[in-house]
Design a protein around this motif. Sequence first.
Motif, short mmCIF file in Angstrom:
data_model
loop_
_atom_site.label_atom_id
_atom_site.label_comp_id
_atom_site.label_asym_id
_atom_site.label_seq_id
_atom_site.Cartn_x
_atom_site.Cartn_y
_atom_site.Cartn_z
N ALA A 13 0.83 -1.20 0.00
CA ALA A 13 0.00 0.00 0.00
C ALA A 13 0.87 1.26 0.00
O ALA A 13 0.57 2.24 -0.68
CB ALA A 13 -0.94 -0.01 1.21
N GLY A 14 1.97 1.21 0.75
CA GLY A 14 2.88 2.36 0.77
C GLY A 14 3.50 2.63 -0.60
O GLY A 14 3.62 3.77 -1.02
N VAL A 15 3.90 1.57 -1.28
CA VAL A 15 4.47 1.72 -2.63
C VAL A 15 3.44 2.33 -3.58
O VAL A 15 3.75 3.22 -4.38
CB VAL A 15 4.98 0.36 -3.15
CG1 VAL A 15 5.31 0.43 -4.63
CG2 VAL A 15 6.20 -0.09 -2.36
N LEU A 16 2.19 1.87 -3.50
CA LEU A 16 1.14 2.43 -4.36
C LEU A 16 0.87 3.89 -4.06
O LEU A 16 0.65 4.70 -4.98
CB LEU A 16 -0.14 1.60 -4.22
CG LEU A 16 -0.09 0.20 -4.82
CD1 LEU A 16 -1.39 -0.55 -4.52
CD2 LEU A 16 0.16 0.26 -6.31
N VAL A 17 0.89 4.29 -2.80
CA VAL A 17 0.68 5.70 -2.43
C VAL A 17 1.80 6.57 -2.97
O VAL A 17 1.56 7.65 -3.53
CB VAL A 17 0.53 5.84 -0.89
CG1 VAL A 17 0.61 7.29 -0.46
CG2 VAL A 17 -0.78 5.23 -0.42
N VAL A 18 3.05 6.12 -2.82
CA VAL A 18 4.20 6.89 -3.33
C VAL A 18 4.11 7.01 -4.85
O VAL A 18 4.34 8.08 -5.42
CB VAL A 18 5.53 6.25 -2.88
CG1 VAL A 18 6.71 6.88 -3.61
CG2 VAL A 18 5.69 6.38 -1.37
N ALA A 19 3.75 5.94 -5.56
CA ALA A 19 3.61 5.99 -7.02
C ALA A 19 2.51 6.96 -7.42
O ALA A 19 2.66 7.72 -8.39
CB ALA A 19 3.33 4.59 -7.57
N ALA A 20 1.40 6.97 -6.69
CA ALA A 20 0.31 7.89 -6.99
C ALA A 20 0.74 9.33 -6.77
O ALA A 20 0.38 10.22 -7.55
CB ALA A 20 -0.91 7.55 -6.13
N LEU A 21 1.54 9.59 -5.75
CA LEU A 21 2.04 10.95 -5.50
C LEU A 21 2.97 11.40 -6.64
O LEU A 21 2.89 12.55 -7.09
CB LEU A 21 2.76 11.02 -4.16
CG LEU A 21 1.86 10.95 -2.92
CD1 LEU A 21 2.72 10.86 -1.65
CD2 LEU A 21 0.93 12.15 -2.87
N PHE A 22 3.85 10.52 -7.10
CA PHE A 22 4.72 10.86 -8.23
C PHE A 22 3.89 11.16 -9.48
O PHE A 22 4.17 12.11 -10.21
CB PHE A 22 5.71 9.73 -8.52
CG PHE A 22 6.95 9.78 -7.68
CD1 PHE A 22 7.81 10.86 -7.74
CD2 PHE A 22 7.26 8.74 -6.83
CE1 PHE A 22 8.96 10.91 -6.97
CE2 PHE A 22 8.40 8.77 -6.05
CZ PHE A 22 9.26 9.87 -6.11
#
Length: 172
Positions: A13-22
Amino acid sequence: MKGRSALEVVTGAGVLVVAALFLFYAVVHGGRTIRTEGMALSARFDRIDGLPQGGDVRIAGVKVGSVTAMRIDPETFNAVVEMRVDQALRLPTDSSAEITSDGLLGGKYVSIVPGGAERFLADGGRITETQGSVSLESLLGRFIFSVTQLNQPQQGAGAAPATPNAPATARP
């Protein structure tokens, strides 16, 4: 199949949140905004390969506007590019526009070269002197064709054509 641990789920979930922010940052700060204010201009080109809607309009490399729409003229089959440029600019009526790229593999933009006329383009005006996009693939194809033509052996008048697979004759 074993169940997922809570640590794996939280990490995913953390990886997906960071990708969405980028992704959000790239969309917001990508520099591809379509101007809705400014002076409307249009130009007709024979080719606009790779020019995006929202692409830059530049003078001397400085962004002064953006491409707002592109369409085909049904009578001439030319591409009509509509753009908005800074209202403060007073572009002479003999200004020219060309589709240019940022580099060998860069994106395309419209480059305006101001002319020297004493009259100026008005809102809704049309730039009549244009140069369309140059296709890199077409240029490479022409270059390769010309190089192969230069490398072919020249046959003079009365000379026998060379036969590459002819057997060698023995000398006594």
